[in-house]
Enzyme design. Structure first.
Site, short mmCIF file in Angstrom:
data_model
loop_
_atom_site.label_atom_id
_atom_site.label_comp_id
_atom_site.label_asym_id
_atom_site.label_seq_id
_atom_site.Cartn_x
_atom_site.Cartn_y
_atom_site.Cartn_z
N ASP A 3 0.58 -7.64 1.84
CA ASP A 3 0.56 -6.07 1.52
C ASP A 3 1.82 -6.07 1.70
O ASP A 3 2.60 -5.86 2.64
CB ASP A 3 -0.17 -5.72 3.16
CG ASP A 3 0.10 -3.56 2.99
OD1 ASP A 3 0.37 -3.27 1.60
OD2 ASP A 3 -0.82 -3.31 3.79
N HIS B 271 0.82 -0.79 -0.27
CA HIS B 271 -0.22 0.43 0.19
C HIS B 271 0.59 1.39 0.07
O HIS B 271 0.14 2.20 0.00
CB HIS B 271 -0.84 0.22 0.92
CG HIS B 271 -0.55 0.19 2.73
ND1 HIS B 271 -0.64 -0.49 3.56
CD2 HIS B 271 -0.05 1.32 3.29
CE1 HIS B 271 0.18 0.10 4.28
NE2 HIS B 271 0.61 0.94 4.44
N SER C 218 4.65 2.53 8.31
CA SER C 218 4.03 1.54 6.70
C SER C 218 5.22 0.83 6.45
O SER C 218 6.17 1.94 5.67
CB SER C 218 3.10 1.91 6.55
OG SER C 218 1.77 1.26 7.21
#
Length: 496
Positions: free
Chosen positions: A152, A122, A226
């Site tokens: 992911d 992402h 992230s």
């Protein structure tokens, strides 16, 4: 000799010092500075830039500085702006920019000194340009070798002039609740930041994908973290920091990392093939609850209930049927339904595996040659667009178990948006809000396909089968119900 008073005073002082110091297990590491210095140079910042068309006029976007809602399709001044742009072009004036760039920041880490970098999908998903920024300020353009939305993760490659500092994955299955961990990343674009905490929980399911089994940690993870690594105290990566749970948008001590053992097989496939190659059974599954376990004579709540079998999937020729409960896959027990997809996906395509199923209260063993999930998804996508001619039927209605049941007519299909590929069963047109059917969230527009694993052809047939269950002294009716798209699931209702 020491007097009784002095002995008492000494004992009190010793007890006080122990209370102040606390038990040995309550004390954290003296310092994490050496560990942070050891791994930080392998952690990078990821800058992902996406170039998008700045549409305008009819069906277009808003002009810079325009109040929200004043531009775009259907906006009050849409026609005026369209005329403005036409005049501007007709007078030879320079055209306004048609493109704009949007950027996002995240984290990543080097796993190979030659230039292999890992991050979240992402972070770079729709980027036209990805730049990897190192601790020493070096910036390198990155090539996306492969990415996977389901877990992911993305694999990038850069071309450095000299070998990079790299870290390695550890065994995430060995991480225990209470173990110390270190998160390193790029929160809010601030650059390399180090936070520490413990493993708060394991195997967390946050409904973000089919393979959820996150490591939960209280190490501070924020926006920009992230894709960064979660280290154990040996400096091994045991997870990729992926998500947070936060009402405020900042860290509240609940962060989630994808376990290393989940992502490593995916990373290997992305490096080798540029895509994933997951195993596929070709079944739709659902959880087993107490009522379903009792109805199917499972003895306890366990396994994955097969709600449907793909006609072109590998389970069909193996004899797997809707209503079977898969309790073992390749020798591994299935405690709950979400265990099965993870095991299947991690198994090589084309491998013969044994399934232990429960059918009619008895165990049976079936052998299945696994297909490839990606091929199955392509077939499903193609067939979803195909239309079959609906069968006509005469209207009639019956009531059972708090539901009003009707034949599938053309009018009702249109009213409830039932796909033409759904040919069999009877339509639920209303549900008594005080009934058990309502408690189980059955809704008008769903289709009753089977009662106790016997197909129903019309409302009277459904009522007859339910009545037979009552007369036989059964307490529960096991129904198969589908939505308008044909996706089926089991529902256990008490026979009233």
């Amino acid at each position: 000799m020491i007097s009784a008073f002095r002995r008492a005073a000494l004992a009190l002082a010793t007890a006080s010092s122990l209370w102040l110091a606390g038990p040995a297990w309550a004390k954290g590491p003296d310092s994490l500075a050496d560990l942070a210095a050891q791994v930080s140079d392998a952690v990078v910042n990821i800058s992902a830039t996406q170039t998008v068309e700045a549409k305008r006029g009819k069906g277009g976007g808003e002009m810079p500085g325009m109040p929200p809602g004043m531009g775009g399709p259907g906006a009050p001044f849409d026609d005026l702006f369209e005329e403005f742009f036409k005049r501007r072009q007709g007078q030879g004036m320079p055209d306004m920019p048609r493109q704009r760039k949007s950027s996002s920041l995240g984290s990543g880490f080097v796993i190979d000194a030659s230039g292999i970098v890992i991050t979240n999908n992402h972070v770079i998903a729709d980027a036209n340009e990805v730049t990897v920024i190192f601790n020493d300020g070096q910036k390198l353009k990155a090539e996306v070798l492969g990415k996977d939305q389901k877990v992911d993760v993305a694999v990038l490659r850069v071309k450095p002039e000299k070998p990079l500092k790299a870290v390695k994955f550890g065994d995430s299955d060995k991480a225990r609740v209470g173990d110390w961990v270190l998160a390193v990343g790029n929160p809010f674009g601030l650059g390399g930041s180090v936070t520490a905490g413990i493993v708060s929980a394991r195997n967390r399911n946050i409904d973000s994908g089919p393979y959820d089994n996150y490591i939960q940690t209280d190490a501070s993870i924020n926006k920009g973290n992230s894709g960064g690594p979660l280290f154990n105290m040996d400096g091994d990566v045991i997870g990729i920091n992926t998500a947070i749970l936060s009402p405020s948008g900042g860290s509240v001590g609940i962060g989630f990392a994808t376990p290393a053992n989940t992502v490593m097989p995916v990373i290997e496939q992305l490096q080798q093939y540029g895509e994933t190659r997951r195993g596929w059974l070709g079944v739709r599954i659902q959880n087993v609850d107490d009522a379903i376990a009792e109805t199917l004579n499972l003895g306890s709540v366990r396994g994955a209930l097969v709600a449907g079998v793909d006609d072109k999937g590998p389970s069909k020729p193996a004899g797997i049927k809707a209503g079977d409960v898969i309790v073992k896959f390749d020798g591994k027990p299935i405690k709950e339904s979400r265990d099965l997809p993870k095991l299947v996906a991690a198994t090589p395509v084309g491998r013969d595996v044994e399934l232990v199923i429960m059918r009619g209260g008895k165990e049976e063993t079936k052998k299945v040659k696994l297909g490839r999930l990606e091929d199955g998804e392509k077939v499903a996508s193609k067939e979803s667009g195909e239309k079959d001619k609906p069968e006509s039927s005469s209207p009639s209605s019956q009531s059972a178990l708090g539901m009003e049941l009707s034949r599938l007519t053309d009018d009702l299909r249109a009213r409830f948006q039932i796909k033409d590929t759904v040919k069999n069963g009877v339509l639920i047109t209303s549900v008594d809000p005080s009934s058990s059917a309502a408690e189980k969230r059955l809704q008008p527009g769903e289709i009753l396909l089977e009662v106790n694993q016997e197909p129903v052809s019309d409302p009277a047939d459904a009522v007859k089968k339910i009545k037979a269950l009552k007369e036989a002294g059964k307490k529960t009716a096991l129904l198969i119900v589908a939505n308008g798209a044909g996706d089926a699931h089991f529902v256990a209702l008490p026979v009233e």
